[in-house]
Design an enzyme around this catalytic site. Structure first.
Site, PDB file in Angstrom:
ATOM      1  N   GLY A  86       4.887   5.812  -1.016  1.00 29.55           N
ATOM      2  CA  GLY A  86       5.026   7.076  -1.722  1.00 29.55           C
ATOM      3  C   GLY A  86       5.124   6.776  -3.205  1.00 29.55           C
ATOM      4  N   SER A 118       2.890  -0.145   0.619  1.00 25.77           N
ATOM      5  CA  SER A 118       2.625   0.515  -0.657  1.00 25.77           C
ATOM      6  C   SER A 118       3.840   0.424  -1.579  1.00 25.77           C
ATOM      7  CB  SER A 118       2.201   1.963  -0.394  1.00 25.77           C
ATOM      8  OG  SER A 118       1.774   2.600  -1.563  1.00 25.77           O
ATOM      9  N   ALA A 119       4.545   1.529  -1.824  1.00 29.45           N
ATOM     10  CA  ALA A 119       5.733   1.489  -2.683  1.00 29.45           C
ATOM     11  C   ALA A 119       6.776   0.522  -2.139  1.00 29.45           C
ATOM     12  CB  ALA A 119       6.329   2.890  -2.832  1.00 29.45           C
ATOM     13  N   HIS A 155      -2.960  -1.246  -2.923  1.00 28.16           N
ATOM     14  CA  HIS A 155      -4.089  -0.321  -3.087  1.00 28.16           C
ATOM     15  C   HIS A 155      -5.038  -0.804  -4.197  1.00 28.16           C
ATOM     16  CE1 HIS A 155      -1.915   2.645  -0.633  1.00 28.16           C
ATOM     17  NE2 HIS A 155      -0.891   2.495  -1.440  1.00 28.16           N
ATOM     18  N   GLU A 190      -6.955  -2.215   0.233  1.00 31.08           N
ATOM     19  CA  GLU A 190      -6.636  -1.426   1.419  1.00 31.08           C
ATOM     20  C   GLU A 190      -6.933  -2.236   2.687  1.00 31.08           C
ATOM     21  OE1 GLU A 190      -6.017   2.563   1.280  1.00 31.08           O
ATOM     22  OE2 GLU A 190      -4.964   1.346  -0.194  1.00 31.08           O
TER      23      GLU A 190
END
Length: 242
Positions: A86, A118-119, A155, A190
């Protein structure tokens, strides 16, 4: 340490964590309790339900860090922790506010398995300085968890030679970072991830990674590459992150 650091949690055309489910199943102890940290999104209940839906079929008992009142006490009961993706600024701000930042550092360095996406993967680096996210809130510091001594850019996007967009590419932004900081940056495309076990680090997933270091051209690192040498990195930032 025992880390599984995913570039992304959702791959195009697949369900949540589906692209990495075999790796996740081998990483998360079946029958154990996993604490899911949903603070990177605003809807903590909905986000936890999504993680629970993906992991409970593996025999994992998923508890949201926001469920039960005291996230630090809940973490102390966990067999593993998963920090979801997020907004990285919102996530880090919440980790400071709840006391989970220090609790995670202590627990993971003592052996608690840590999975990030991700985060959550950004949090494993020394600072927030190579995130792609907009600073929608201001955390007390850019200092993250520091489980690895180098920066990560989840990403990671390659430049598109046919694009007419004139803003900076991801490569240009990371080059700017290296002009000010002498710290390697691992760009995870990704569908890829980094697995750290003790003193060994290896790349996994579907696509190669890209390594950026000061004074050198970016290098492609194939799936399966041993990148354990990065664990001996001595980060040199331009100034304290506070």
């Amino acid at each position: 340490m025992n880390l599984l650091l995913l570039s992304n949690s959702t791959q195009y055309g697949r369900g949540y964590l589906a692209h990495a489910l075999d790796k996740v199943a081998a990483f998360v102890p079946s029958g154990g309790r996993l604490v899911f940290v949903p603070y990177a999104l605003a809807d903590h209940d909905g986000y936890t339900a999504k993680a629970r839906g993906a992991l409970e079929p593996l025999g994992v008992d998923v508890r949201g860090a926001h469920e039960g009142g005291d996230p630090v006490a809940l973490l102390a009961t966990a067999d593993a922790v998963f920090v979801g993706g997020g907004n990285s600024f919102r996530l880090l701000s919440a980790l400071y506010r709840t006391g989970l930042r220090d609790a995670l550092i202590t627990a993971v360095r003592a052996g608690l398995p840590y999975m990030g996406a991700s985060a959550g993967t950004n949090m494993a680096a020394p600072t927030l300085r190579t995130t792609n996210d907009m600073p929608i809130v201001q955390p007390p510091s850019f200092d993250t968890l520091g489980f690895v001594p180098f920066q990560i850019n989840p990403h990671y996007l390659d430049p598109d030679p046919s694009s007419t967009h004139k803003g900076e590419t991801r490569e240009e932004r990371l080059t700017e970072f290296l002009e000010e900081n002498d710290v390697p940056v691992l760009g995870l495309r990704e569908g890829s991830w980094l697995r750290v076990t003790g003193g060994r680090a290896a790349l996994g997933g579907e696509r190669p990674a890209r390594l950026f270091t000061r004074g050198a051209a970016p290098r492609e690192l194939p799936v399966g590459a041993d990148v354990s040498g990065l664990l001996g990195t001595v980060p040199r930032f331009d100034s304290p992150a506070r």
